[in-house]
Design a protein around this motif. Structure first.
Motif, PDB file in Angstrom:
ATOM      1  N   PHE A 115       0.861  -1.183   0.000  1.00 38.02           N
ATOM      2  CA  PHE A 115       0.000   0.000   0.000  1.00 38.02           C
ATOM      3  C   PHE A 115       0.898   1.233   0.000  1.00 38.02           C
ATOM      4  CE2 PHE A 115      -2.225  -3.349   2.400  1.00 38.02           C
ATOM      5  CZ  PHE A 115      -3.357  -3.510   1.601  1.00 38.02           C
ATOM      6  N   ASP A 116       0.918   1.949  -1.114  1.00 41.66           N
ATOM      7  CA  ASP A 116       1.873   3.042  -1.290  1.00 41.66           C
ATOM      8  C   ASP A 116       1.180   4.391  -1.135  1.00 41.66           C
ATOM      9  OD1 ASP A 116       3.955   4.688  -1.880  1.00 41.66           O
ATOM     10  OD2 ASP A 116       4.465   3.756  -3.791  1.00 41.66           O
ATOM     11  N   PHE A 117       1.342   5.005   0.047  1.00 45.71           N
ATOM     12  CA  PHE A 117       0.857   6.354   0.304  1.00 45.71           C
ATOM     13  C   PHE A 117       2.015   7.355   0.293  1.00 45.71           C
ATOM     14  CE2 PHE A 117      -2.430   3.752   2.454  1.00 45.71           C
ATOM     15  CZ  PHE A 117      -3.579   4.279   1.868  1.00 45.71           C
ATOM     16  N   GLY A 118       3.100   7.014  -0.382  1.00 45.92           N
ATOM     17  CA  GLY A 118       4.239   7.920  -0.440  1.00 45.92           C
ATOM     18  C   GLY A 118       3.875   9.204  -1.164  1.00 45.92           C
ATOM     19  N   PRO A 119       4.251  10.384  -0.607  1.00 50.69           N
ATOM     20  CA  PRO A 119       3.912  11.655  -1.257  1.00 50.69           C
ATOM     21  C   PRO A 119       4.807  11.950  -2.452  1.00 50.69           C
ATOM     22  CG  PRO A 119       5.194  12.054   0.723  1.00 50.69           C
ATOM     23  CD  PRO A 119       4.937  10.564   0.678  1.00 50.69           C
ATOM     24  N   GLY A 120       4.299  12.795  -3.332  1.00 55.80           N
ATOM     25  CA  GLY A 120       5.103  13.269  -4.453  1.00 55.80           C
ATOM     26  C   GLY A 120       5.188  12.322  -5.626  1.00 55.80           C
ATOM     27  N   ILE A 121       4.316  11.321  -5.666  1.00 63.81           N
ATOM     28  CA  ILE A 121       4.370  10.329  -6.753  1.00 63.81           C
ATOM     29  C   ILE A 121       3.060  10.385  -7.526  1.00 63.81           C
ATOM     30  CG2 ILE A 121       4.744   7.915  -7.337  1.00 63.81           C
ATOM     31  CD1 ILE A 121       5.887   7.626  -4.473  1.00 63.81           C
ATOM     32  N   PRO A 122       3.088  10.740  -8.794  1.00 63.78           N
ATOM     33  CA  PRO A 122       1.848  10.794  -9.561  1.00 63.78           C
ATOM     34  C   PRO A 122       1.386   9.408  -9.985  1.00 63.78           C
ATOM     35  CG  PRO A 122       3.681  11.315 -10.985  1.00 63.78           C
ATOM     36  CD  PRO A 122       4.255  11.129  -9.594  1.00 63.78           C
ATOM     37  N   GLY A 123       0.143   9.333 -10.440  1.00 65.14           N
ATOM     38  CA  GLY A 123      -0.366   8.069 -10.969  1.00 65.14           C
ATOM     39  C   GLY A 123       0.359   7.687 -12.243  1.00 65.14           C
ATOM     40  N   ARG A 124       0.860   6.475 -12.280  1.00 68.24           N
ATOM     41  CA  ARG A 124       1.627   6.026 -13.447  1.00 68.24           C
ATOM     42  C   ARG A 124       0.800   5.191 -14.410  1.00 68.24           C
ATOM     43  NH1 ARG A 124       6.153   3.525  -9.649  1.00 68.24           N
ATOM     44  NH2 ARG A 124       4.220   3.201  -8.496  1.00 68.24           N
ATOM     45  N   THR A 125      -0.167   4.447 -13.882  1.00 70.14           N
ATOM     46  CA  THR A 125      -0.925   3.549 -14.755  1.00 70.14           C
ATOM     47  C   THR A 125      -1.791   4.324 -15.735  1.00 70.14           C
ATOM     48  OG1 THR A 125      -2.675   3.396 -13.082  1.00 70.14           O
ATOM     49  CG2 THR A 125      -0.955   1.707 -13.034  1.00 70.14           C
ATOM     50  N   GLN A 126      -2.162   5.568 -15.395  1.00 72.84           N
ATOM     51  CA  GLN A 126      -3.019   6.357 -16.277  1.00 72.84           C
ATOM     52  C   GLN A 126      -2.230   7.171 -17.296  1.00 72.84           C
ATOM     53  OE1 GLN A 126      -3.061   6.439 -12.937  1.00 72.84           O
ATOM     54  NE2 GLN A 126      -5.135   6.421 -12.108  1.00 72.84           N
ATOM     55  N   PHE A 127      -0.916   7.177 -17.194  1.00 73.80           N
ATOM     56  CA  PHE A 127      -0.122   7.968 -18.129  1.00 73.80           C
ATOM     57  C   PHE A 127      -0.263   7.408 -19.550  1.00 73.80           C
ATOM     58  CE2 PHE A 127       3.854   8.964 -20.383  1.00 73.80           C
ATOM     59  CZ  PHE A 127       3.866  10.349 -20.237  1.00 73.80           C
ATOM     60  N   PRO A 128      -0.433   8.283 -20.553  1.00 68.00           N
ATOM     61  CA  PRO A 128      -0.618   7.814 -21.939  1.00 68.00           C
ATOM     62  C   PRO A 128       0.703   7.382 -22.580  1.00 68.00           C
ATOM     63  CG  PRO A 128      -0.673  10.204 -21.874  1.00 68.00           C
ATOM     64  CD  PRO A 128      -0.595   9.751 -20.439  1.00 68.00           C
ATOM     65  N   PHE A 129       1.206   6.262 -22.133  1.00 67.23           N
ATOM     66  CA  PHE A 129       2.521   5.807 -22.600  1.00 67.23           C
ATOM     67  C   PHE A 129       2.564   5.599 -24.113  1.00 67.23           C
ATOM     68  CE2 PHE A 129       3.025   4.594 -18.105  1.00 67.23           C
ATOM     69  CZ  PHE A 129       4.302   5.060 -17.865  1.00 67.23           C
ATOM     70  N   ALA A 130       1.514   5.042 -24.680  1.00 67.03           N
ATOM     71  CA  ALA A 130       1.523   4.746 -26.114  1.00 67.03           C
ATOM     72  C   ALA A 130       1.657   6.031 -26.928  1.00 67.03           C
ATOM     73  CB  ALA A 130       0.255   3.993 -26.502  1.00 67.03           C
ATOM     74  N   ARG A 131       0.876   7.048 -26.560  1.00 65.12           N
ATOM     75  CA  ARG A 131       0.940   8.299 -27.310  1.00 65.12           C
ATOM     76  C   ARG A 131       2.283   8.990 -27.087  1.00 65.12           C
ATOM     77  NH1 ARG A 131       0.657  10.363 -31.755  1.00 65.12           N
ATOM     78  NH2 ARG A 131       0.368  12.632 -31.836  1.00 65.12           N
ATOM     79  N   TRP A 132       2.783   8.966 -25.867  1.00 65.39           N
ATOM     80  CA  TRP A 132       4.070   9.594 -25.581  1.00 65.39           C
ATOM     81  C   TRP A 132       5.187   8.905 -26.363  1.00 65.39           C
ATOM     82  CZ3 TRP A 132       5.790  13.999 -23.989  1.00 65.39           C
ATOM     83  CH2 TRP A 132       7.118  14.123 -23.564  1.00 65.39           C
ATOM     84  N   ARG A 133       5.142   7.584 -26.414  1.00 63.95           N
ATOM     85  CA  ARG A 133       6.152   6.835 -27.166  1.00 63.95           C
ATOM     86  C   ARG A 133       6.108   7.219 -28.650  1.00 63.95           C
ATOM     87  NH1 ARG A 133       4.224   2.173 -26.316  1.00 63.95           N
ATOM     88  NH2 ARG A 133       5.089   2.024 -24.221  1.00 63.95           N
ATOM     89  N   ALA A 134       4.895   7.368 -29.183  1.00 62.12           N
ATOM     90  CA  ALA A 134       4.760   7.734 -30.594  1.00 62.12           C
ATOM     91  C   ALA A 134       5.324   9.127 -30.861  1.00 62.12           C
ATOM     92  CB  ALA A 134       3.290   7.675 -31.005  1.00 62.12           C
ATOM     93  N   LEU A 135       5.083  10.075 -29.953  1.00 58.93           N
ATOM     94  CA  LEU A 135       5.609  11.425 -30.127  1.00 58.93           C
ATOM     95  C   LEU A 135       7.136  11.438 -30.064  1.00 58.93           C
ATOM     96  CD1 LEU A 135       3.046  13.403 -27.930  1.00 58.93           C
ATOM     97  CD2 LEU A 135       3.286  13.533 -30.415  1.00 58.93           C
ATOM     98  N   LEU A 136       7.700  10.674 -29.142  1.00 66.53           N
ATOM     99  CA  LEU A 136       9.166  10.590 -29.065  1.00 66.53           C
ATOM    100  C   LEU A 136       9.745   9.974 -30.334  1.00 66.53           C
ATOM    101  CD1 LEU A 136       9.882   9.420 -25.398  1.00 66.53           C
ATOM    102  CD2 LEU A 136      10.411  11.648 -26.405  1.00 66.53           C
ATOM    103  N   ASN A 137       9.107   8.903 -30.802  1.00 65.91           N
ATOM    104  CA  ASN A 137       9.587   8.252 -32.026  1.00 65.91           C
ATOM    105  C   ASN A 137       9.524   9.198 -33.217  1.00 65.91           C
ATOM    106  OD1 ASN A 137      10.139   5.855 -30.726  1.00 65.91           O
ATOM    107  ND2 ASN A 137       8.181   4.916 -31.227  1.00 65.91           N
ATOM    108  N   ASP A 138       8.467  10.013 -33.283  1.00 71.73           N
ATOM    109  CA  ASP A 138       8.350  10.984 -34.372  1.00 71.73           C
ATOM    110  C   ASP A 138       9.527  11.952 -34.356  1.00 71.73           C
ATOM    111  OD1 ASP A 138       5.997   9.875 -35.227  1.00 71.73           O
ATOM    112  OD2 ASP A 138       4.695  11.374 -34.287  1.00 71.73           O
ATOM    113  N   GLN A 139       9.861  12.451 -33.173  1.00 75.19           N
ATOM    114  CA  GLN A 139      10.951  13.419 -33.077  1.00 75.19           C
ATOM    115  C   GLN A 139      12.298  12.796 -33.426  1.00 75.19           C
ATOM    116  OE1 GLN A 139      10.102  16.504 -32.826  1.00 75.19           O
ATOM    117  NE2 GLN A 139       7.982  15.845 -32.485  1.00 75.19           N
TER     118      GLN A 139
END
Length: 468
Positions: free
Chosen positions: A115-139
């Protein structure tokens, strides 16, 4: 000595000779002390040029495997004694500040508690990894941001960011007043570089954000903690000699309350009277759940005293290491030069991908999605604390962000003791006391709700309740 080297047609001759000798030395087929044939003798045996054997021997010597000894020849070195030899003692010593306990490197390699209640950590599972990966690949495919560029950051990203800040925060700042940084920490560093002399006094919130405190301390500043109450920084207790004041007015870290309008007005007036700068860390400002968004200090600063800091570590991912510093126009060129001195510029492909992500609306959509998720978790967390921790923990009112704090009732053990017990039971929770600057912070917990799913919160709090 007959080495039985076999040279084929595949690969260069130097590489073949080097590889075969390397393998035999590494496996002790040629033990330490073995005298190798001279380069002329081995070249004759292998029917190759002497230069080829010399090149292979030079590579082995560069890796510390052989050396030439006068009167003996080329011998294999005892690698074990070589590796274990103690390095020569150096007379060099760091400046005393780098041995200070306040600058010790924290353990950043986090385990994954149940159970991780550590502060300062955003939600990671909701991050749009697929779209971010595509944008990086484009660049990377277009290769548009692969050379040295303006250290202040790409013109495109600064222009996009300036427009985003006007719409989202009411911050009116020209692109040339923005410097793209490697996270918020570098923004604090640049602010210190361009404004502080060694020995200058910097006032920070107490309890407050320790990384900013460490950064100012490392620049040779005298850093003074100033108390906070339910309205934020207590302006009346600011030291008159302070040249800079660091605040988190949108969502005080770690306690979570916003700075009241009267305190904001008082702080700006204080800075004008004392000719001081204000570093505004607009921490967690995107995630306000109720009421109208709080106006940043920068937006109401009529004298150009506020340096505005933000990052994408909480809105997107900490690993991106992209932040920004907005400065008054009089400091724009100095901030650009300070960024050049620091690191020559933040990664170009990341800047380009981020600019595209903001332009297509990806950042705004992600913030809206996460604001709803964090609001659900916030209400669930505070409701459970009030129902099941009455008389043990008293939540501090907050209206947004990715964390909330709660004070332990008088008579409870120190928060560090309870947090250690909780961690042993699989519950990671922050402590308020560790964020104290000149004094220990209040006794209590800091609950982050970015890294834990809503459905896990009740079970995590139940496990915490059992240990306290």
């Amino acid at each position: 000595m007959d080495l039985h080297l076999h040279l084929g047609e595949e690969g260069g001759l130097v590489e073949q000779i080097y590889a075969q000798l390397y393998e035999r030395i590494s496996t002790d087929a040629l033990p330490a002390g073995t005298v190798l044939p001279s380069s002329r003798d081995l070249a004759a045996r292998l029917s190759v040029s002497r230069a080829t054997v010399v090149a292979a021997y030079e590579r082995l010597a560069a890796h510390g495997l052989i050396r030439s000894r006068a009167g003996i020849g080329t011998i294999v070195i005892d690698r074990r004694s070589h590796a274990s030899a103690a390095p020569a003692a150096s007379p060099l010593r760091p400046r005393p500040i780098w041995a200070a306990e306040q600058l010790a490197v924290p353990d950043l390699a986090r385990s994954e508690p149940e159970f991780d209640f550590g502060p300062g950590i955003p939600g990671r599972t909701q991050f749009p990894f697929a779209r971010w990966r595509a944008l990086l690949n484009d660049q990377l495919r277009m290769r548009t941001e692969v050379n040295y560029a303006d250290p202040a950051g790409s013109a495109r990203l600064r222009d996009v960011l300036a427009r985003h800040l006007v719409v989202s925060r009411g911050v009116r700042i020209a692109p040339e007043q923005l410097v793209i940084t490697t996270g918020a920490q570098q923004a604090f560093d640049i602010a210190a570089r361009i404004l502080l002399e060694p020995g200058d006094t910097v006032a920070v919130e107490d309890p407050g954000y320790l990384p900013a405190y460490r950064g100012f301390l490392a620049h040779g500043a005298r850093v003074v903690g100033v108390p906070v109450d339910n309205e934020g920084l207590v302006v009346d207790q600011l030291p008159a000699e302070a040249r800079m004041v660091y605040v988190t007015p949108s969502h005080q870290f770690p306690l979570g309350m916003p700075m009241s309008e009267s305190r904001r007005t008082a702080l700006l007036a204080w800075a004008a009277r004392h000719d001081a700068a204000i570093v505004e860390d607009d921490y967690d400002s995107e995630f306000r759940f109720t009421g109208r968004p709080l106006t940043p200090l920068q937006a109401t600063d009529s004298e150009g005293r506020v340096l505005y800091v933000g990052s994408f570590s909480k809105t997107l991912l900490p690993a991106l290491r992209v932040g920004f510093l907005g400065v008054p126009a009089t400091l724009g060129e100095a901030a650009r030069r300070a960024k050049l001195v620091a690191d020559y510029g933040t990664a170009g492909h990341l800047q380009a991908a981020l600019a595209a992500f903001i332009e297509e609306g990806g950042l705004a959509r992600h913030i809206r999605r996460m604001r709803r998720a964090y609001e659900r978790r916030h209400h669930l967390l505070i409701g459970t604390l009030r129902e099941h921790f009455a008389g043990i923990l008293e939540p501090i009112e907050s209206i947004g962000g990715t964390h909330m704090a709660a004070l332990l009732a008088p008579g409870q053990p120190d928060d560090t003791i309870l947090a250690a017990r909780a961690l042993a039971a699989g519950v990671s929770v922050g402590t308020i006391s560790r964020w104290g600057i000149d004094r220990s912070g209040p006794n209590g917990f800091v609950f982050g709700y970015g890294a834990i799913a809503s459905e896990r919160i009740p079970d995590g709090l139940a496990a915490l309740r059992r240990v306290i």
